[in-house]
Design a protein around this motif. Sequence first.
Motif, short mmCIF file in Angstrom:
data_model
loop_
_atom_site.label_atom_id
_atom_site.label_comp_id
_atom_site.label_asym_id
_atom_site.label_seq_id
_atom_site.Cartn_x
_atom_site.Cartn_y
_atom_site.Cartn_z
N GLN A 197 -4.63 -62.00 4.17
CA GLN A 197 -4.19 -60.70 4.70
C GLN A 197 -5.33 -59.99 5.41
O GLN A 197 -5.14 -59.40 6.48
CB GLN A 197 -3.66 -59.85 3.55
CG GLN A 197 -3.04 -58.52 4.00
CD GLN A 197 -2.54 -57.69 2.83
OE1 GLN A 197 -2.59 -58.11 1.66
NE2 GLN A 197 -2.06 -56.48 3.14
N GLN A 228 -6.02 -61.06 9.00
CA GLN A 228 -5.12 -60.55 10.02
C GLN A 228 -5.61 -59.25 10.65
O GLN A 228 -5.21 -58.89 11.76
CB GLN A 228 -3.73 -60.34 9.43
CG GLN A 228 -3.08 -61.61 8.92
CD GLN A 228 -1.74 -61.35 8.24
OE1 GLN A 228 -1.11 -60.30 8.48
NE2 GLN A 228 -1.29 -62.26 7.40
N ASN A 229 -6.52 -58.56 9.91
CA ASN A 229 -6.95 -57.23 10.37
C ASN A 229 -8.44 -57.11 10.64
O ASN A 229 -8.86 -56.15 11.30
CB ASN A 229 -6.57 -56.19 9.30
CG ASN A 229 -5.07 -56.16 9.04
OD1 ASN A 229 -4.27 -56.11 9.96
ND2 ASN A 229 -4.70 -56.20 7.77
N TYR A 230 -9.23 -58.07 10.14
CA TYR A 230 -10.69 -57.96 10.28
C TYR A 230 -11.29 -59.31 10.66
O TYR A 230 -10.74 -60.37 10.35
CB TYR A 230 -11.32 -57.46 8.97
CG TYR A 230 -10.85 -56.09 8.57
CD1 TYR A 230 -11.42 -54.95 9.11
CD2 TYR A 230 -9.79 -55.95 7.66
CE1 TYR A 230 -10.96 -53.68 8.75
CE2 TYR A 230 -9.33 -54.69 7.31
CZ TYR A 230 -9.92 -53.56 7.86
OH TYR A 230 -9.47 -52.31 7.52
N TYR A 241 -7.74 -56.08 -2.23
CA TYR A 241 -7.69 -55.85 -0.79
C TYR A 241 -8.41 -54.54 -0.44
O TYR A 241 -9.23 -54.50 0.49
CB TYR A 241 -6.24 -55.79 -0.31
CG TYR A 241 -6.14 -55.64 1.20
CD1 TYR A 241 -6.05 -56.76 2.02
CD2 TYR A 241 -6.15 -54.37 1.80
CE1 TYR A 241 -5.97 -56.63 3.40
CE2 TYR A 241 -6.08 -54.23 3.17
CZ TYR A 241 -5.99 -55.37 3.97
OH TYR A 241 -5.93 -55.23 5.34
N GLU A 285 -11.77 -54.42 1.81
CA GLU A 285 -11.64 -53.70 3.08
C GLU A 285 -12.68 -52.60 3.18
O GLU A 285 -13.34 -52.42 4.23
CB GLU A 285 -10.23 -53.12 3.18
CG GLU A 285 -10.00 -52.35 4.48
CD GLU A 285 -8.60 -51.77 4.55
OE1 GLU A 285 -7.91 -51.99 5.57
OE2 GLU A 285 -8.19 -51.09 3.58
N GLN A 310 -15.84 -52.48 6.04
CA GLN A 310 -15.94 -51.39 7.00
C GLN A 310 -17.23 -50.59 6.92
O GLN A 310 -17.60 -49.89 7.86
CB GLN A 310 -14.76 -50.42 6.81
CG GLN A 310 -13.39 -51.00 7.15
CD GLN A 310 -12.27 -50.02 6.85
OE1 GLN A 310 -12.37 -49.20 5.93
NE2 GLN A 310 -11.19 -50.10 7.62
#
Length: 354
Positions: free
Chosen positions: A212, A215-217, A312, A316, A320
């Motif tokens: 997951q 898909q974003n990072y 997650y 995350e 960041q």
Amino acid sequence: MKVLFIVPYPEGKAASQRYRVEQWLPVLKEQQINYRLVPFWDDATYSILYKSGNTVLKLAGLAKSLLNRVKLLFELRNYNYVFIHREATPVGPPWFEWLAAKLFLPKIIFDFDDAIWLANTTESNSIVANYKWHSKTTQIIKWSYKVSCGNHYLQQYALKHNTASFYVPTIVDTNYKYQPLKDQRTPTITIGWIGSHSTLPYLKLIEPVLQQLEQNYSFEFIVIADQKPDIQLKSLRFIPWSEDTEVDSLLQVNIGVMPLPDTEWAKGKCAFKAIQYMALGIPAVVSAVGANTLVVPNEIAGFTCSGNQKWYERLEQLLQDAQLRAKLGRAGKLWVEQNYSIDAKKEAFLKLFT
């Protein structure tokens, strides 16, 4: 004083043995304590032990090693203490320990860092597991002069059978090998895991979380091990483990992970991966299971997580925020120096020999 260390593997081959026995040997030398290290497996047999095939050679190596243990019994009177790490022989009943304790009478120090009284069959040990004698752990604890336990869960079990059972955590040498501090200002962010083939299956627990995140990072997922992991990640990079490159490999990691299932066996784990990460200034993200909750101060040196959503969110957050990674990393390094280093636990280890 003379100490005989009875260990499973050739020197420098197994993490548990290296960190719970071998790295203490220079400390004994400083104290002018004489010692001898006697592995069960020889180099030739160990080199094929976890590979398929070679059954005849493995059995021949086993027979030779058992004979050597019989011969060793007659040397025990030359030592003040016999320090047994995990077990004297990998199969069958604890005949060596019984004879040592009842007939040859050295002071036995028994050391263990897993819930080895429980059956834990994996693909790599499925054949030999049939010949294990798990109940011998309790018997060896009863016969021992002192018991050294890798975490409090193990100590509570040992105390039921021997009141001279002490908590001696697995530690690192922060004065030498684990001295560097990870620089968190890197162009490519990495999440990493270190371990052996026996714990590789635990990565499956966070595989969906990592998929997951992919898909974003943009990040790399580094696995440092003796075998390639069976996980489906486009970000995966495998680094073969070796003792010489262990620290250099870990210093490529920005965020260290240690997933565990919530099982009795996992509660026996000593959170050593997390200690390795924190010792190098790498924030640790771990499952909130067993010793992990004690070893990793939550939100101070890393994060303890229950459930995929929390995993997650915490990963995350660290992906960041480089400043947060650096802050947690510095706190973790100090925490390990104060609580899980040779200097911090030297006295506890030496007290075993009094």
